[in-house]
Motif scaffolding. Structure first.
Motif, PDB file in Angstrom:
ATOM      1  N   PRO A  38       0.828  -1.211   0.000  1.00  0.00           N
ATOM      2  CA  PRO A  38       0.000   0.000   0.000  1.00  0.00           C
ATOM      3  C   PRO A  38       0.859   1.257   0.000  1.00  0.00           C
ATOM      4  O   PRO A  38       1.967   1.268   0.547  1.00  0.00           O
ATOM      5  N   ILE A  39       0.327   2.321  -0.607  1.00  0.00           N
ATOM      6  CA  ILE A  39       1.085   3.553  -0.789  1.00  0.00           C
ATOM      7  C   ILE A  39       0.448   4.674   0.016  1.00  0.00           C
ATOM      8  O   ILE A  39      -0.754   4.949  -0.119  1.00  0.00           O
ATOM      9  N   HIS A  40       1.231   5.341   0.832  1.00  0.00           N
ATOM     10  CA  HIS A  40       0.781   6.478   1.635  1.00  0.00           C
ATOM     11  C   HIS A  40       0.541   7.687   0.731  1.00  0.00           C
ATOM     12  O   HIS A  40       1.227   7.869  -0.287  1.00  0.00           O
ATOM     13  N   CYS A  41      -0.444   8.516   1.097  1.00  0.00           N
ATOM     14  CA  CYS A  41      -0.754   9.724   0.307  1.00  0.00           C
ATOM     15  C   CYS A  41       0.508  10.533   0.010  1.00  0.00           C
ATOM     16  O   CYS A  41       0.707  11.038  -1.098  1.00  0.00           O
ATOM     17  N   GLY A  42       1.370  10.686   1.041  1.00  0.00           N
ATOM     18  CA  GLY A  42       2.548  11.529   0.909  1.00  0.00           C
ATOM     19  C   GLY A  42       3.608  10.997  -0.012  1.00  0.00           C
ATOM     20  O   GLY A  42       4.540  11.718  -0.373  1.00  0.00           O
ATOM     21  N   GLU A  43       3.516   9.734  -0.429  1.00  0.00           N
ATOM     22  CA  GLU A  43       4.487   9.198  -1.378  1.00  0.00           C
ATOM     23  C   GLU A  43       4.274   9.759  -2.783  1.00  0.00           C
ATOM     24  O   GLU A  43       5.196   9.752  -3.606  1.00  0.00           O
ATOM     25  N   CYS A  44       3.045  10.199  -3.056  1.00  0.00           N
ATOM     26  CA  CYS A  44       2.754  10.764  -4.370  1.00  0.00           C
ATOM     27  C   CYS A  44       2.577  12.278  -4.311  1.00  0.00           C
ATOM     28  O   CYS A  44       2.875  12.960  -5.283  1.00  0.00           O
ATOM     29  N   HIS A  45       2.097  12.785  -3.184  1.00  0.00           N
ATOM     30  CA  HIS A  45       1.923  14.229  -3.057  1.00  0.00           C
ATOM     31  C   HIS A  45       3.221  14.847  -2.553  1.00  0.00           C
ATOM     32  O   HIS A  45       3.261  15.544  -1.536  1.00  0.00           O
ATOM     33  N   THR A  46       4.285  14.554  -3.288  1.00  0.00           N
ATOM     34  CA  THR A  46       5.630  15.038  -3.009  1.00  0.00           C
ATOM     35  C   THR A  46       6.415  15.038  -4.313  1.00  0.00           C
ATOM     36  O   THR A  46       6.043  14.361  -5.276  1.00  0.00           O
ATOM     37  N   ARG A  47       7.476  15.780  -4.342  1.00  0.00           N
ATOM     38  CA  ARG A  47       8.468  15.660  -5.411  1.00  0.00           C
ATOM     39  C   ARG A  47       9.831  15.333  -4.804  1.00  0.00           C
ATOM     40  O   ARG A  47      10.471  14.358  -5.144  1.00  0.00           O
ATOM     41  N   ASP A  48      10.240  16.160  -3.852  1.00  0.00           N
ATOM     42  CA  ASP A  48      11.543  15.988  -3.230  1.00  0.00           C
ATOM     43  C   ASP A  48      11.631  14.677  -2.462  1.00  0.00           C
ATOM     44  O   ASP A  48      12.716  14.144  -2.245  1.00  0.00           O
TER      45      ASP A  48
END
Length: 578
Positions: free
Chosen positions: A343-353
Motif C-alpha cells: 500500500p502507498i501512503h498519500c505523501g508518497e505521491c503528493h511530493t516531489r523531493d
C-alpha cells in the motif's frame, strides 16, 4: 466432474449439497402423472463452486456460453448454483475475487436431465492484485464514489475513440495536437515534422495508446511506441471552476524531446513495477518501448492505497487488508518487489523531493540529509518550485514544511522542521480534513456529481481545531473582511498543474490551492535565491495580493512592503504562524 441426473437417480460422486440443489431444480418435472409413468425432468446445469475442499459463496459469478442475452448469475451463499437451460452444448465460466478465473470444457446437456458440474476454483497467491471491479463486488458504494473522483483517471488506455472521463470532454484535443517544428535557440533542435515523439503528430485516436489525466486541469497523450507526445501544442488544458481559463487551450510539454518515456507509474497507476532485467525481465506495459514499467490497472485504484487484495478477498477479514497506508521505506523497494504489492501512503505521491524512484529508491530529501525514525518515518521533502510557483502534487511537502536552507538536516518532525508538533500532528494527517478520501473535491459542486465532498474546507471545519473565537472570520478585527473563508487567505492558488496567470499587480496565481497554511507578511522572501524551493509560509503576495489589487475582489491594492498595520484576526501585528 460432470454427472447427468434424471428423476429417481442421484449421482453418487456429486457433493450432497449439489445433489440437493439438483433435486430442487428437477422437482417441477418429477411429480409423476396419474398413470405413474412420470414426466420429462427439468433440463439444466447445477453444481458447487469450491476451493481447496471448501464451498465458496455468492461472490462466485457464473456465465454460460452460448446463452443469448442471459446475464451472469451468482452462486448461492453456500456456493451452489442451478440454472435451467435448453438441451445443447455449453461452456461455463466462473469468477470470484481472489481466485483465478475458471473456464470449463464443453458441457453437453441432454433434454430432461440435469448435468452436475462442480466448479473448482484456484486461490490467487498472496500479494496479487484483483482489480477495481473485484473490490466493488463487496464495496460497491465506495467504488462508485471513488470512480467519480480524479484518482482512478490518472492514466487510461485509449481504444480507438476519445477516452471517457466523468465530467470532462477531451475529444477536441486530438485536432489541436501539433508542433511549430522550430529549433530552440541555444537548446534542442526540432527532431522533425509534427509533434516531437517518434511517430509524429497523432491524427486519430488509434494513434494514441494512453491518455494521462483528463479529469481536471489537463490531459497528455502517449503515442504508439509508448513515449509521451511532446512539442509546442500537446498538453490539453481544461476549463476548471475558479480557474485561469474561459476556454480550453493547448500548450507545450517537453518541446523538441523525442524520447520522453512514461516513468510516472509510481503515482499514476496501480501495481506499478519498473522494468528491471533481474526482477521482471525488463517487462514494459503492452510491450511498448517507451513504457518504463508495467502496471495492473491505470490510475490510482483501490489497491494502490490499500495494497494487493488477493488474501483479503479470500478471507474477507479486515486484518488482511491495509486501511490506512504508512510510508514505504527503502527496504520495501529493495526486497525484490521494487515496491509492488504494498500500500502507498498519500505523501508518497503528493511530493516531489520525497519521491523514491528507481534504481536507488533514495529520495532527494534523504540524499540531502533528512532521515526518518520510529516516530516520524521518512517521507515527503522540501517544497520544490519552478517559475515562481510551487510545482504540482506537493501537498504533503507543503504541510511538512522542511526548511530548504537547513544545512544540517535531521529527523523529519524534529525542531529542524518549521512545524510545531500539534501542527504536524493535525495537518500531517491528510484525513483530518479529507475525511472522505474516496470522494471528489474539485467536482463537489458539479451538478452531475453524485456524492459527498472529498474535503470539508468550511470555516466551521477549520474552527473545530482552531477553536478560539479570534480565529473566526466572523469576528475579524476588520469588519469588512468578516465574510471571508479561512481558505481564502490560508489556501491561495500558489501551485501550478496546467496554467497560471499574472494578475494586474504582477502577482502569479497558479491553479492548485496551497497546503502551506502558515502566513508570514513580514516581507520575508517566498523562495530560495535560485528559485528551486519555496519556504514553508505564504507571503503577502500569496495570502493578500491574489485578491487585493486594482479591479480585484479585494477592492484595493495592498503594498508589497512588510505590513505595519493591525492583523486580520486581532488588533496585534501579525507574526509567522505555525
Amino acid at each position: 466432474m460432470n454427472t447427468r441426473t434424471t428423476c429417481g437417480w442421484a449421482p453418487k460422486t456429486a457433493a450432497t449439497i449439489a445433489f440437493a440443489l439438483v433435486a430442487t431444480l428437477a422437482l417441477a418435472g418429477c411429480g409423476g402423472g396419474s398413470g405413474g409413468g412420470g414426466t420429462t425432468g427439468t433440463t439444466g446445469i447445477a453444481g458447487l463452486a469450491s476451493a481447496g475442499g471448501g464451498a465458496l459463496d455468492e461472490y462466485v459469478m457464473i456465465t454460460l456460453t452460448p446463452l443469448g442475452g442471459t446475464m451472469p448469475f451468482a452462486a448461492q451463499t453456500d456456493g451452489t448454483y442451478a440454472v435451467e437451460v435448453p438441451a445443447g452444448t455449453y461452456t461455463l465460466g466462473a469468477t470470484r475475487p481472489g481466485y483465478e478465473d475458471y473456464t470449463s470444457g464443453t458441457l453437453t446437456v441432454v433434454d430432461g436431465e440435469v448435468l452436475v458440474h462442480n466448479i473448482p476454483m484456484v486461490a490467487l497467491l498472496a500479494g496479487q492484485y484483483i482489480g477495481t471491479d473485484a473490490c466493488g463486488a463487496c464495496h460497491e458504494a465506495i467504488m462508485d464514489l471513488h470512480m467519480q473522483s480524479g484518482h482512478p483517471w490518472k492514466i487510461s488506455k485509449v481504444e480507438g475513440v476519445a477516452p471517457f472521463r466523468p465530467f470532462t470532454d477531451v475529444s477536441p484535443a486530438l485536432a489541436l495536437l501539433g508542433d511549430d517544428d522550430a529549433d530552440i535557440m541555444g537548446g534542442l533542435a526540432d527532431p522533425g515534422v509534427g509533434t516531437d515523439n517518434p511517430e509524429g503528430t497523432p491524427t486519430s485516436w488509434s494513434d494514441i495508446t494512453y491518455m494521462i489525466g483528463g479529469y481536471h486541469w489537463k490531459a497528455r497523450f502517449i503515442g504508439a511506441s509508448g513515449e509521451i507526445v511532446t512539442g509546442t501544442s500537446v498538453q490539453y488544458n481544461l476549463v476548471i471552476p475558479d480557474g485561469n481559463l474561459t476556454a480550453a487551450t493547448i500548450s507545450a510539454y517537453h518541446n523538441n524531446e523525442n524520447d520522453k518515456s512514461f516513468n510516472c507509474g509510481n503515482c499514476h497507476t496501480t501495481g506499478w513495477q519498473r522494468a528491471d532485467a533481474m526482477v521482471n525481465g525488463g517487462a514494459r506495459q503492452d510491450g511498448l518501448a517507451g513504457m518504463d514499467g508495467t502496471f495492473t490497472e491505470g490510475g490510482v485504484r483501490c489497491e494502490a492505497c490499500h495494497g494487493a487484495g488477493s488474501t483479503h478477498a479470500q478471507t474477507e477479514l479486515a486484518s488482511d487488508i491495509t486501511r490506512i497506508a504508512q510510508f514505504r521505506q527503502l527496504a520495501d523497494f529493495t526486497d525484490g518487489s521494487l515496491g509492488k504489492g504494498k500500500p502507498i501512503h498519500c505523501g508518497e505521491c503528493h511530493t516531489r523531493d520525497g519521491e523514491r524512484d528507481y534504481p536507488t529508491f533514495i529520495s532527494a530529501a534523504e540524499a540531502a540529509g533528512w532521515v526518518g525514525d520510529a516516530n516520524w518515518p521518512a517521507g515527503g521533502g522540501r517544497i520544490a518550485a519552478s517559475g515562481g510557483l510551487v510545482r504540482h502534487h506537493e501537498q504533503y511537502d507543503e504541510v511538512l514544511g522542511l526548511d530548504p536552507n537547513e544545512t544540517s538536516p535531521g529527523v523529519y518532525g524534529t525542531p529542524l522542521a518549521t512545524r510545531s508538533a500539534p501542527y504536524a500532528g493535525a495537518h500531517g494527517n491528510c484525513r483530518t480534513c479529507h475525511d472522505n478520501s474516496h470522494a471528489s473535491t474539485v467536482n463537489r459542486d458539479n451538478p452531475q456529481y453524485a456524492g459527498p465532498a472529498g474535503v470539508d474546507d468550511s470555516n466551521a471545519a477549520c474552527l473545530q481545531c482552531h477553536a478560539s473565537a479570534i480565529y473566526d472570520p466572523a469576528n475579524a478585527f476588520r469588519g469588512s473582511m468578516s465574510n471571508l473563508e479561512c481558505v481564502d487567505c490560508h489556501m491561495p492558488k500558489t501551485a501550478k498543474s496546467a496554467t497560471s496567470v499574472t494578475l494586474p499587480n504582477g502577482v502569479l496565481r497558479g491553479d492548485v490551492t496551497s497546503h502551506i497554511f502558515s502566513i508570514d507578511i513580514s516581507g520575508a522572501p517566498a523562495a530560495t535565491t535560485d528559485g528551486k524551493f519555496r519556504y514553508p509560509y505564504l507571503t503577502i503576495d500569496q495570502a493578500c495580493r491574489q485578491c487585493h489589487y486594482s479591479g480585484g475582489p479585494g477592492f484595493f491594492d495592498v503594498p508589497t512592503a512588510p505590513m505595519n498595520w493591525n492583523g486580520f484576526h486581532t488588533n496585534q501585528n501579525p507574526t509567522l504562524t505555525k
